[in-house]
Design a protein around this motif. Structure first.
Motif, PDB file in Angstrom:
ATOM      1  N   PHE A  19       0.848  -1.181   0.000  1.00 43.81           N
ATOM      2  CA  PHE A  19       0.000   0.000   0.000  1.00 43.81           C
ATOM      3  C   PHE A  19       0.882   1.229   0.000  1.00 43.81           C
ATOM      4  O   PHE A  19       1.856   1.315   0.737  1.00 43.81           O
ATOM      5  CB  PHE A  19      -0.921  -0.006   1.225  1.00 43.81           C
ATOM      6  N   TYR A  20       0.536   2.187  -0.823  1.00 41.95           N
ATOM      7  CA  TYR A  20       1.344   3.384  -0.970  1.00 41.95           C
ATOM      8  C   TYR A  20       0.843   4.496  -0.068  1.00 41.95           C
ATOM      9  O   TYR A  20      -0.348   4.742   0.013  1.00 41.95           O
ATOM     10  CB  TYR A  20       1.333   3.862  -2.431  1.00 41.95           C
ATOM     11  N   ASP A  21       1.758   5.140   0.595  1.00 40.21           N
ATOM     12  CA  ASP A  21       1.440   6.281   1.445  1.00 40.21           C
ATOM     13  C   ASP A  21       1.799   7.530   0.667  1.00 40.21           C
ATOM     14  O   ASP A  21       2.968   7.847   0.486  1.00 40.21           O
ATOM     15  CB  ASP A  21       2.245   6.196   2.753  1.00 40.21           C
ATOM     16  N   SER A  22       0.791   8.243   0.180  1.00 43.42           N
ATOM     17  CA  SER A  22       1.051   9.414  -0.668  1.00 43.42           C
ATOM     18  C   SER A  22       1.704  10.552   0.104  1.00 43.42           C
ATOM     19  O   SER A  22       2.262  11.464  -0.490  1.00 43.42           O
ATOM     20  CB  SER A  22      -0.254   9.902  -1.301  1.00 43.42           C
ATOM     21  N   LYS A  23       1.671  10.524   1.428  1.00 47.32           N
ATOM     22  CA  LYS A  23       2.287  11.577   2.235  1.00 47.32           C
ATOM     23  C   LYS A  23       3.783  11.361   2.391  1.00 47.32           C
ATOM     24  O   LYS A  23       4.519  12.271   2.698  1.00 47.32           O
ATOM     25  CB  LYS A  23       1.627  11.633   3.612  1.00 47.32           C
ATOM     26  N   LYS A  24       4.248  10.144   2.189  1.00 49.82           N
ATOM     27  CA  LYS A  24       5.659   9.816   2.352  1.00 49.82           C
ATOM     28  C   LYS A  24       6.383  10.147   1.052  1.00 49.82           C
ATOM     29  O   LYS A  24       6.141   9.533   0.012  1.00 49.82           O
ATOM     30  CB  LYS A  24       5.792   8.327   2.677  1.00 49.82           C
ATOM     31  N   LYS A  25       7.287  11.141   1.087  1.00 51.26           N
ATOM     32  CA  LYS A  25       7.950  11.621  -0.121  1.00 51.26           C
ATOM     33  C   LYS A  25       8.884  10.548  -0.701  1.00 51.26           C
ATOM     34  O   LYS A  25       9.829  10.124  -0.073  1.00 51.26           O
ATOM     35  CB  LYS A  25       8.752  12.876   0.180  1.00 51.26           C
ATOM     36  N   GLY A  26       8.596  10.118  -1.933  1.00 46.66           N
ATOM     37  CA  GLY A  26       9.459   9.172  -2.635  1.00 46.66           C
ATOM     38  C   GLY A  26       9.370   7.738  -2.131  1.00 46.66           C
ATOM     39  O   GLY A  26       9.981   6.849  -2.694  1.00 46.66           O
ATOM     40  N   GLY A  27       8.621   7.507  -1.095  1.00 47.31           N
ATOM     41  CA  GLY A  27       8.540   6.157  -0.538  1.00 47.31           C
ATOM     42  C   GLY A  27       7.673   5.247  -1.386  1.00 47.31           C
ATOM     43  O   GLY A  27       6.643   5.648  -1.900  1.00 47.31           O
ATOM     44  N   ASN A  28       8.112   4.028  -1.566  1.00 49.10           N
ATOM     45  CA  ASN A  28       7.366   2.996  -2.286  1.00 49.10           C
ATOM     46  C   ASN A  28       7.022   3.381  -3.720  1.00 49.10           C
ATOM     47  O   ASN A  28       5.997   2.988  -4.237  1.00 49.10           O
ATOM     48  CB  ASN A  28       6.086   2.624  -1.537  1.00 49.10           C
ATOM     49  N   MET A  29       7.854   4.174  -4.363  1.00 51.10           N
ATOM     50  CA  MET A  29       7.634   4.551  -5.756  1.00 51.10           C
ATOM     51  C   MET A  29       8.506   3.664  -6.644  1.00 51.10           C
ATOM     52  O   MET A  29       9.457   3.065  -6.177  1.00 51.10           O
ATOM     53  CB  MET A  29       7.995   6.023  -5.984  1.00 51.10           C
ATOM     54  N   LEU A  30       8.168   3.610  -7.932  1.00 54.64           N
ATOM     55  CA  LEU A  30       8.911   2.745  -8.841  1.00 54.64           C
ATOM     56  C   LEU A  30       9.081   3.439 -10.180  1.00 54.64           C
ATOM     57  O   LEU A  30       8.129   3.974 -10.733  1.00 54.64           O
ATOM     58  CB  LEU A  30       8.162   1.422  -9.031  1.00 54.64           C
ATOM     59  N   ASN A  31      10.292   3.444 -10.692  1.00 60.01           N
ATOM     60  CA  ASN A  31      10.592   3.976 -12.013  1.00 60.01           C
ATOM     61  C   ASN A  31      11.388   2.908 -12.730  1.00 60.01           C
ATOM     62  O   ASN A  31      12.608   2.839 -12.622  1.00 60.01           O
ATOM     63  CB  ASN A  31      11.380   5.281 -11.904  1.00 60.01           C
TER      64      ASN A  31
END
Length: 149
Positions: A26-38
């Protein structure tokens, strides 16, 4: 569930995936850069011979273009092709220039990078693929047939 099995058809290859201890993230949109994927994976043909250049500080770089056909037909019943610019650095660039030629099929795993370029007082956003790994997919027998002709 631990014994769930799913089948996917991907470009004429049947892939069987079995999920064991599958976890949802689950992604936490408040956490900057956390759990993102490029991350991007491309398979396509080289549109031209690979050329190596050097940067001002001596790093080797190569700009290549991959022609990747779309998986669906356009309004005219034809398959369009996307030409995607990729940047290769150092050993990846050297090995690709040594072993690959125009028309060869490559697999590229990498990331998408954006940058802003100013031209004629207008800002333009450019997206490019930075290749982290290149897999040579054209077989030796296909290469030898090309060289014989």
């Amino acid at each position: 569930h631990s014994n769930s099995v799913f089948l996917f058809r991907l470009n004429l290859i049947l892939i069987k995936v079995k999920f064991e201890n599958f976890r949802f993230i689950f992604y936490d949109s408040k956490k900057k850069g956390g759990n993102m994927l490029n991350q991007i994976v491309l398979v396509g043909r080289l549109t031209k011979e690979v050329q190596i250049n050097k940067t001002e500080n001596g790093k080797k770089i190569s700009n290549i273009t991959l022609a990747v056909p779309r998986s669906f037909k356009n309004m005219n019943g034809l398959y369009d092709t996307d030409c995607i610019d990729c940047i290769l650095w150092d050993n990846v660039a050297v090995n690709t220039s040594e072993y690959c030629h125009k028309g060869d099929i490559l697999g590229i795993k990498g990331r998408v990078q954006s940058r802003i370029v100013e031209k004629d007082d207008k800002k333009q956003n450019i997206l490019e693929v930075i290749a982290e790994k290149v897999t040579f997919l054209t077989s030796k027998s296909e290469n030898s047939k090309k060289q014989e002709n």
